[in-house]
Design a protein around this motif. Structure first.
Motif, PDB file in Angstrom:
ATOM      1  N   LEU A 264     -12.160 -19.082 -16.247  1.00 15.58           N
ATOM      2  CA  LEU A 264     -11.822 -19.294 -17.654  1.00 15.58           C
ATOM      3  C   LEU A 264     -11.394 -17.984 -18.307  1.00 15.58           C
ATOM      4  O   LEU A 264     -11.709 -16.891 -17.825  1.00 15.58           O
ATOM      5  N   LYS A 265     -10.694 -18.125 -19.427  1.00 12.54           N
ATOM      6  CA  LYS A 265     -10.328 -16.992 -20.261  1.00 12.54           C
ATOM      7  C   LYS A 265     -10.819 -17.256 -21.671  1.00 12.54           C
ATOM      8  O   LYS A 265     -10.683 -18.370 -22.178  1.00 12.54           O
ATOM      9  N   MET A 266     -11.395 -16.250 -22.307  1.00 16.17           N
ATOM     10  CA  MET A 266     -11.897 -16.420 -23.670  1.00 16.17           C
ATOM     11  C   MET A 266     -10.746 -16.441 -24.665  1.00 16.17           C
ATOM     12  O   MET A 266      -9.805 -15.662 -24.551  1.00 16.17           O
ATOM     13  N   ARG A 267     -10.845 -17.346 -25.630  1.00 16.51           N
ATOM     14  CA  ARG A 267      -9.902 -17.376 -26.747  1.00 16.51           C
ATOM     15  C   ARG A 267     -10.636 -16.854 -27.972  1.00 16.51           C
ATOM     16  O   ARG A 267     -11.285 -17.605 -28.695  1.00 16.51           O
ATOM     17  N   GLY A 268     -10.572 -15.553 -28.173  1.00  9.17           N
ATOM     18  CA  GLY A 268     -11.330 -14.962 -29.263  1.00  9.17           C
ATOM     19  C   GLY A 268     -12.622 -14.358 -28.755  1.00  9.17           C
ATOM     20  O   GLY A 268     -12.694 -13.815 -27.656  1.00  9.17           O
ATOM     21  N   GLY A 269     -13.670 -14.459 -29.556  1.00 12.87           N
ATOM     22  CA  GLY A 269     -14.922 -13.788 -29.241  1.00 12.87           C
ATOM     23  C   GLY A 269     -16.005 -14.738 -28.783  1.00 12.87           C
ATOM     24  O   GLY A 269     -15.826 -15.947 -28.702  1.00 12.87           O
ATOM     25  N   ILE A 270     -17.151 -14.145 -28.481  1.00  5.37           N
ATOM     26  CA  ILE A 270     -18.322 -14.897 -28.033  1.00  5.37           C
ATOM     27  C   ILE A 270     -19.525 -14.331 -28.778  1.00  5.37           C
ATOM     28  O   ILE A 270     -19.612 -13.123 -29.019  1.00  5.37           O
ATOM     29  N   SER A 271     -20.456 -15.187 -29.176  1.00  5.65           N
ATOM     30  CA  SER A 271     -21.614 -14.732 -29.937  1.00  5.65           C
ATOM     31  C   SER A 271     -22.876 -15.431 -29.436  1.00  5.65           C
ATOM     32  O   SER A 271     -23.197 -16.532 -29.856  1.00  5.65           O
ATOM     33  N   ILE A 272     -23.551 -14.787 -28.485  1.00  2.14           N
ATOM     34  CA  ILE A 272     -24.874 -15.226 -28.027  1.00  2.14           C
ATOM     35  C   ILE A 272     -25.781 -14.020 -28.243  1.00  2.14           C
ATOM     36  O   ILE A 272     -25.721 -13.045 -27.498  1.00  2.14           O
ATOM     37  N   ARG A 273     -26.587 -14.077 -29.246  1.00  2.00           N
ATOM     38  CA  ARG A 273     -27.248 -12.880 -29.749  1.00  2.00           C
ATOM     39  C   ARG A 273     -28.441 -12.433 -28.915  1.00  2.00           C
ATOM     40  O   ARG A 273     -29.214 -13.246 -28.434  1.00  2.00           O
ATOM     41  N   ARG A 274     -28.537 -11.115 -28.783  1.00  2.00           N
ATOM     42  CA  ARG A 274     -29.735 -10.482 -28.225  1.00  2.00           C
ATOM     43  C   ARG A 274     -30.525  -9.955 -29.412  1.00  2.00           C
ATOM     44  O   ARG A 274     -30.081  -9.061 -30.131  1.00  2.00           O
TER      45      ARG A 274
ATOM     46  N   ASN B  59     -10.357 -27.010 -21.732  1.00  2.00           N
ATOM     47  CA  ASN B  59      -9.352 -27.362 -22.738  1.00  2.00           C
ATOM     48  C   ASN B  59      -9.723 -26.911 -24.151  1.00  2.00           C
ATOM     49  O   ASN B  59      -9.052 -27.288 -25.119  1.00  2.00           O
ATOM     50  N   GLY B  60     -10.793 -26.138 -24.275  1.00  2.00           N
ATOM     51  CA  GLY B  60     -11.171 -25.635 -25.582  1.00  2.00           C
ATOM     52  C   GLY B  60     -11.833 -26.657 -26.483  1.00  2.00           C
ATOM     53  O   GLY B  60     -11.944 -26.448 -27.694  1.00  2.00           O
ATOM     54  N   LEU B  61     -12.291 -27.775 -25.898  1.00  2.00           N
ATOM     55  CA  LEU B  61     -12.923 -28.835 -26.687  1.00  2.00           C
ATOM     56  C   LEU B  61     -14.442 -28.702 -26.719  1.00  2.00           C
ATOM     57  O   LEU B  61     -15.103 -29.418 -27.462  1.00  2.00           O
ATOM     58  N   LEU B  62     -14.985 -27.807 -25.926  1.00  3.05           N
ATOM     59  CA  LEU B  62     -16.428 -27.577 -25.872  1.00  3.05           C
ATOM     60  C   LEU B  62     -16.674 -26.086 -26.029  1.00  3.05           C
ATOM     61  O   LEU B  62     -16.173 -25.279 -25.232  1.00  3.05           O
ATOM     62  N   ALA B  63     -17.401 -25.710 -27.064  1.00  4.23           N
ATOM     63  CA  ALA B  63     -17.690 -24.301 -27.344  1.00  4.23           C
ATOM     64  C   ALA B  63     -19.108 -23.958 -26.899  1.00  4.23           C
ATOM     65  O   ALA B  63     -19.989 -24.819 -26.836  1.00  4.23           O
ATOM     66  N   VAL B  64     -19.322 -22.680 -26.631  1.00  3.86           N
ATOM     67  CA  VAL B  64     -20.609 -22.194 -26.127  1.00  3.86           C
ATOM     68  C   VAL B  64     -21.107 -21.074 -27.031  1.00  3.86           C
ATOM     69  O   VAL B  64     -20.338 -20.207 -27.454  1.00  3.86           O
TER      70      VAL B  64
ATOM     71  N   ALA C 219     -18.289 -22.592 -35.314  1.00  2.00           N
ATOM     72  CA  ALA C 219     -17.503 -23.121 -36.439  1.00  2.00           C
ATOM     73  C   ALA C 219     -16.424 -22.148 -36.896  1.00  2.00           C
ATOM     74  O   ALA C 219     -15.486 -22.548 -37.590  1.00  2.00           O
ATOM     75  N   ILE C 220     -16.527 -20.888 -36.490  1.00  2.00           N
ATOM     76  CA  ILE C 220     -15.494 -19.914 -36.858  1.00  2.00           C
ATOM     77  C   ILE C 220     -14.729 -19.445 -35.619  1.00  2.00           C
ATOM     78  O   ILE C 220     -14.154 -18.358 -35.598  1.00  2.00           O
ATOM     79  N   GLY C 221     -14.738 -20.281 -34.569  1.00  2.00           N
ATOM     80  CA  GLY C 221     -13.886 -20.015 -33.414  1.00  2.00           C
ATOM     81  C   GLY C 221     -14.502 -19.236 -32.277  1.00  2.00           C
ATOM     82  O   GLY C 221     -13.804 -18.879 -31.325  1.00  2.00           O
ATOM     83  N   ARG C 222     -15.794 -18.986 -32.324  1.00  2.00           N
ATOM     84  CA  ARG C 222     -16.439 -18.265 -31.218  1.00  2.00           C
ATOM     85  C   ARG C 222     -16.730 -19.219 -30.053  1.00  2.00           C
ATOM     86  O   ARG C 222     -16.922 -20.413 -30.250  1.00  2.00           O
ATOM     87  N   GLY C 223     -16.787 -18.642 -28.849  1.00  2.00           N
ATOM     88  CA  GLY C 223     -17.220 -19.392 -27.679  1.00  2.00           C
ATOM     89  C   GLY C 223     -16.252 -20.439 -27.181  1.00  2.00           C
ATOM     90  O   GLY C 223     -16.661 -21.410 -26.549  1.00  2.00           O
ATOM     91  N   ILE C 224     -14.954 -20.257 -27.431  1.00  2.00           N
ATOM     92  CA  ILE C 224     -13.935 -21.210 -26.989  1.00  2.00           C
ATOM     93  C   ILE C 224     -13.154 -20.592 -25.827  1.00  2.00           C
ATOM     94  O   ILE C 224     -12.818 -19.405 -25.844  1.00  2.00           O
ATOM     95  N   PHE C 225     -12.838 -21.408 -24.822  1.00  2.00           N
ATOM     96  CA  PHE C 225     -12.205 -20.914 -23.609  1.00  2.00           C
ATOM     97  C   PHE C 225     -10.934 -21.702 -23.307  1.00  2.00           C
ATOM     98  O   PHE C 225     -10.694 -22.776 -23.856  1.00  2.00           O
TER      99      PHE C 225
END
Length: 439
Positions: free
Chosen positions: A233-243, A390-395, A400-406
């Motif tokens: 996969l390739k990220m579309r934007g950023g990812i936010s899983i907080r430490r 397909n970018g239909l499931l975010a992680v 809601a602001i576009g994080r975690g989409i691939f």
């Protein structure tokens, strides 16, 4: 009895390994975290030999009363004078070499709306990936032993380690405890060189011995116990899983890393895929498609469960995934009142995320004693993976602001084969319609 048979030789193996994911081996103490790592008297972490041996025996599928297992069995038949048999395999503790990094991982249970469940927050100490370690294995070969069979089962163990199918410690089904073989060195001791056996457990004595790792991994005809799936996969934007255990000088919220590399925990991926599979099952039911079990039971079979004293391990094992070539991005954010269009007091914070990275998610599905279960688990999982592609499931958080989409980076690979996922999904739907029972 086998125990009275003459020992004809001993084989000692010096095994060097490297962690490919974090390791959580609890000591039972909670002095620093809810689950501290097991350490020796000098404060060094280690994995007890019985844990290693137990993982190996479980992988072979041998029970403690199985007479065919070279790792020994317990005797139960008093009339037959059957006292059992000592294991032909000794496994030492696994000790870490050189530098290792210990850290703290936070966890919390979320409900279907991604809201934390009260009282479900916990933290645990881990050994981060890339740490190297070693342990010893010793085979005692007696006159009546089937040496070829013993070696075949040992080869199966080594392959299980190298393919990530044998894991150690806690959270194994969510990517923890995986390790790979760096080298395997082997020495046989019999009556011709028995005096050298005294040096066999001294690390320095193995420096000049040749590495025979490839020989132990080769020529194993026993099939894998898992279906292996790779999803690039390739990220579309950023990812936010907080430490949450931020250090002094760091931003208020930092995306989780391991050995300095941004990662996506297996638990985060599992939560997203589980939620999507539940949605897919309800859509199927509303469309009139017959399901083999009720929805709750199907989800329990696929992802495991704990119901009081009853529990079952997940049949879907999701690895911890490194994000490669990602760029760190630090930003300052604040909350704004929707009524006043003004900044809310106390809502200013700094966040560090990662953007534009590539990743390869590795998922395993246990090969079941019930092939029908294996097929529908695999089919439903692939449907959810398609939504991820397909970018239909975010992680993760802030979706809601576009994080975690691939987006898709390459074909899905199932046991080394590309382009077969549509056929597997088609088989799932066909079996449900023709053979299922209405929920």
């Amino acid at each position: 009895m086998a125990e009275n048979c003459k020992v004809i030789k001993r084989e000692v193996l010096y095994v060097q390994v490297q962690l490919t994911s974090p390791l959580s081996v609890s000591s039972g103490d909670n002095e620093w975290t809810d689950s501290d790592v097991l350490r020796d008297a000098d404060g060094n972490p280690f994995v007890i030999g019985s844990s290693l041996a137990g993982a190996m025996r479980a992988y072979l599928g041998k029970k403690k009363d199985d007479k065919e297992c070279f790792m020994g069995f317990t005797g139960k038949d008093a009339d037959a004078n059957d006292d059992g048999k000592m294991s032909s395999l000794f496994v030492s503790d696994m000790c870490f070499d050189g530098k290792y990094i210990s850290g703290v991982r936070d966890g919390v249970e979320l409900n279907g709306s991604k809201v934390a469940v009260d009282g479900s927050k916990f933290d645990m100490e881990i050994i981060e990936a890339m740490a190297t370690a070693h342990f010893y294995m010793e085979l005692t070969i007696r006159e009546q032993d089937d040496e070829q069979q013993i070696h075949n089962e040992l080869k199966q163990i080594f392959r299980g380690i190298d393919e990530g199918e044998i894991c150690l410690g806690g959270k194994k089904t969510r990517g923890f405890g995986r390790f790979r073989l760096l080298s395997v060195k082997h020495q046989t001791y019999d009556k011709t060189n028995f005096l050298e056996y005294a040096q066999s457990y001294k690390k320095d004595s193995w420096k000049m011995k040749p590495d025979c790792r490839n020989q132990w991994l080769a020529d194993s005809e026993i099939p894998s116990k898992m279906v292996h799936i790779d999803v690039p996969l390739k990220m579309r934007g950023g990812i936010s899983i907080r430490r949450y255990a931020s250090q002094k000088g760091e931003p208020d919220f930092v995306h989780i890393t391991d050995h300095g590399v941004p990662i996506i925990p297996g638990s985060s991926l599992a939560g997203a895929l589980r939620h999507r599979i539940v949605t897919i099952l309800w859509d199927m039911k509303m469309a009139g498609i017959k399901l083999p079990e009720n929805i709750n039971k199907m989800v329990d079979i696929a992802f495991g469960y704990v119901h009081g004293d009853n529990a079952c391990a997940s049949n879907i094992i999701i690895g911890e995934t490194e994000i490669k070539n990602a760029r760190p991005l630090t930003m300052v954010r604040t909350g704004v009142s929707r009524f006043e269009s003004a900044v809310k007091q106390g809502t200013l914070y700094k966040e560090k995320t990662y953007v534009d990275g590539n990743l390869n998610i590795h998922i395993m599905v246990r090969k079941s004693e019930h092939p029908a279960d294996e097929k529908w688990i695999l089919g439903l999982l692939l449907l959810a993976i398609k939504d991820l592609q397909n970018g239909l499931l975010a992680v993760g958080g802030q979706t809601a602001i576009g994080r975690g989409i691939f987006e898709k980076q390459g074909p899905i690979v199932i046991d080394g084969k590309e382009g077969i996922e549509d056929a597997v999904i088609g088989e799932l739907l066909k079996n449900m319609v023709e053979k299922g029972e209405v929920c």
